[in-house]
Design a protein around this motif. Structure first.
Motif, PDB file in Angstrom:
ATOM      1  N   HIS A  76       0.620  -1.240  -0.119  1.00  0.00           N
ATOM      2  CA  HIS A  76       0.088   0.049   0.134  1.00  0.00           C
ATOM      3  C   HIS A  76       0.869   1.165   0.011  1.00  0.00           C
ATOM      4  O   HIS A  76       0.494   2.249   0.667  1.00  0.00           O
ATOM      5  CB  HIS A  76      -0.866   0.022   1.088  1.00  0.00           C
ATOM      6  N   GLY A  77       1.939   1.066  -0.746  1.00  0.00           N
ATOM      7  CA  GLY A  77       2.762   2.331  -0.969  1.00  0.00           C
ATOM      8  C   GLY A  77       3.171   2.915   0.347  1.00  0.00           C
ATOM      9  O   GLY A  77       3.758   2.322   1.182  1.00  0.00           O
ATOM     10  N   HIS A  78       3.089   4.282   0.619  1.00  0.00           N
ATOM     11  CA  HIS A  78       3.601   5.021   1.837  1.00  0.00           C
ATOM     12  C   HIS A  78       2.642   4.698   2.989  1.00  0.00           C
ATOM     13  O   HIS A  78       2.894   5.538   4.033  1.00  0.00           O
ATOM     14  CB  HIS A  78       3.842   6.466   1.403  1.00  0.00           C
ATOM     15  N   TYR A 115       5.067  -0.190   2.102  1.00  0.00           N
ATOM     16  CA  TYR A 115       5.816  -0.708   1.234  1.00  0.00           C
ATOM     17  C   TYR A 115       6.149  -2.293   1.516  1.00  0.00           C
ATOM     18  O   TYR A 115       7.035  -2.857   0.886  1.00  0.00           O
ATOM     19  CB  TYR A 115       7.326  -0.055   0.944  1.00  0.00           C
ATOM     20  N   VAL A 116       5.424  -2.686   2.642  1.00  0.00           N
ATOM     21  CA  VAL A 116       5.753  -4.262   2.935  1.00  0.00           C
ATOM     22  C   VAL A 116       5.004  -5.062   1.981  1.00  0.00           C
ATOM     23  O   VAL A 116       3.676  -5.080   2.147  1.00  0.00           O
ATOM     24  CB  VAL A 116       5.597  -4.591   4.378  1.00  0.00           C
ATOM     25  N   PRO A 117       5.518  -5.946   1.118  1.00  0.00           N
ATOM     26  CA  PRO A 117       4.801  -6.796   0.357  1.00  0.00           C
ATOM     27  C   PRO A 117       3.971  -7.780   1.247  1.00  0.00           C
ATOM     28  O   PRO A 117       4.619  -8.168   2.379  1.00  0.00           O
ATOM     29  CB  PRO A 117       5.818  -7.475  -0.694  1.00  0.00           C
ATOM     30  N   HIS A 118       2.712  -8.125   0.913  1.00  0.00           N
ATOM     31  CA  HIS A 118       2.146  -9.014   1.803  1.00  0.00           C
ATOM     32  C   HIS A 118       0.700  -9.445   1.093  1.00  0.00           C
ATOM     33  O   HIS A 118       0.288  -9.001   0.111  1.00  0.00           O
ATOM     34  CB  HIS A 118       1.448  -8.317   3.207  1.00  0.00           C
ATOM     35  N   ALA A 142      -3.539   0.614  -3.437  1.00  0.00           N
ATOM     36  CA  ALA A 142      -3.152  -0.749  -3.626  1.00  0.00           C
ATOM     37  C   ALA A 142      -2.106  -1.071  -4.902  1.00  0.00           C
ATOM     38  O   ALA A 142      -2.841  -0.776  -5.850  1.00  0.00           O
ATOM     39  CB  ALA A 142      -4.369  -1.501  -3.628  1.00  0.00           C
ATOM     40  N   ILE A 143      -0.971  -1.352  -4.637  1.00  0.00           N
ATOM     41  CA  ILE A 143       0.066  -1.745  -5.666  1.00  0.00           C
ATOM     42  C   ILE A 143       0.156  -3.347  -5.738  1.00  0.00           C
ATOM     43  O   ILE A 143       0.644  -4.052  -4.845  1.00  0.00           O
ATOM     44  CB  ILE A 143       1.500  -1.214  -5.463  1.00  0.00           C
ATOM     45  N   ASN A 144      -0.305  -3.969  -6.583  1.00  0.00           N
ATOM     46  CA  ASN A 144      -0.347  -5.440  -6.868  1.00  0.00           C
ATOM     47  C   ASN A 144       0.878  -5.746  -7.635  1.00  0.00           C
ATOM     48  O   ASN A 144       1.497  -5.275  -8.312  1.00  0.00           O
ATOM     49  CB  ASN A 144      -1.591  -5.782  -7.615  1.00  0.00           C
TER      50      ASN A 144
END
Length: 170
Positions: A76-78, A115-118, A142-144
């Motif tokens: 989720h970016g920042h 920025y944590v990929p989850h 939301a960055i997939n």
């Protein structure tokens, strides 16, 4: 308390109405906005955001994940995110290859830093996972991600920093 202060008795109606529509707002649970950035496998719905109530620093809503389903990897970016599990069993995976995992049940809170990929997983085969979600900005992000997950993630248990062993290296 001695007597009431009646100096306000003339009631400045402009002042009274100032908060009428810009004060506290109750958003009924059946009137959430499902038109939000989506991640596969997850139904998000916005209750509080900039577009709906003018929220500058928060986004809040609900998330549900069908039994035995999981989301794609994303971040989720920042934004900071807090997830509160209402019903069901949540399994989180995170890291560059989703190599870490932890579970949460009703009443538990989950914190996801920027920025944590989850990935969110419904750990139950027959119960919907229902959560409340709060993020640190009025706009949803939301960055997939396209991540190849490791086979067997490592379980990580959270220890309150106050109760952490000072001799234990991070």
């Amino acid at each position: 308390m001695t007597g009431h202060d009646h100096s306000h008795s003339h009631h400045d109606h402009d002042h009274d109405d100032r908060w009428k529509h810009d004060g506290v707002r109750v958003i009924p649970g059946n009137q959430l906005d499902t038109n939000v950035p989506s991640t596969a496998g997850m139904d998000r719905a916005a209750a509080i955001n900039f577009a709906r109530v003018g929220a500058q620093k928060l986004w809040a809503g609900t998330v549900s994940i069908k039994p035995d389903a999981k989301t794609g990897a994303h971040h989720h970016g920042h934004l900071e995110s807090v997830i509160y599990v209402v019903k069901g069993r949540a399994r989180m995976r995170w890291g560059e290859s989703l190599q870490f995992t932890a579970e949460a049940g009703p009443g538990d809170f989950i914190f996801v830093p920027p920025y944590v990929p989850h990935q969110e997983i419904n750990a139950s085969r027959d119960e919907v996972l229902e959560c409340v979600l709060v993020r640190s900005d009025g706009e949803a992000v939301a960055i997939n991600l396209d991540i190849e997950p490791v086979e067997k993630p490592e379980t990580v248990l959270w220890i309150d920093p106050v109760h952490r062993d000072p001799n234990e290296t991070k």
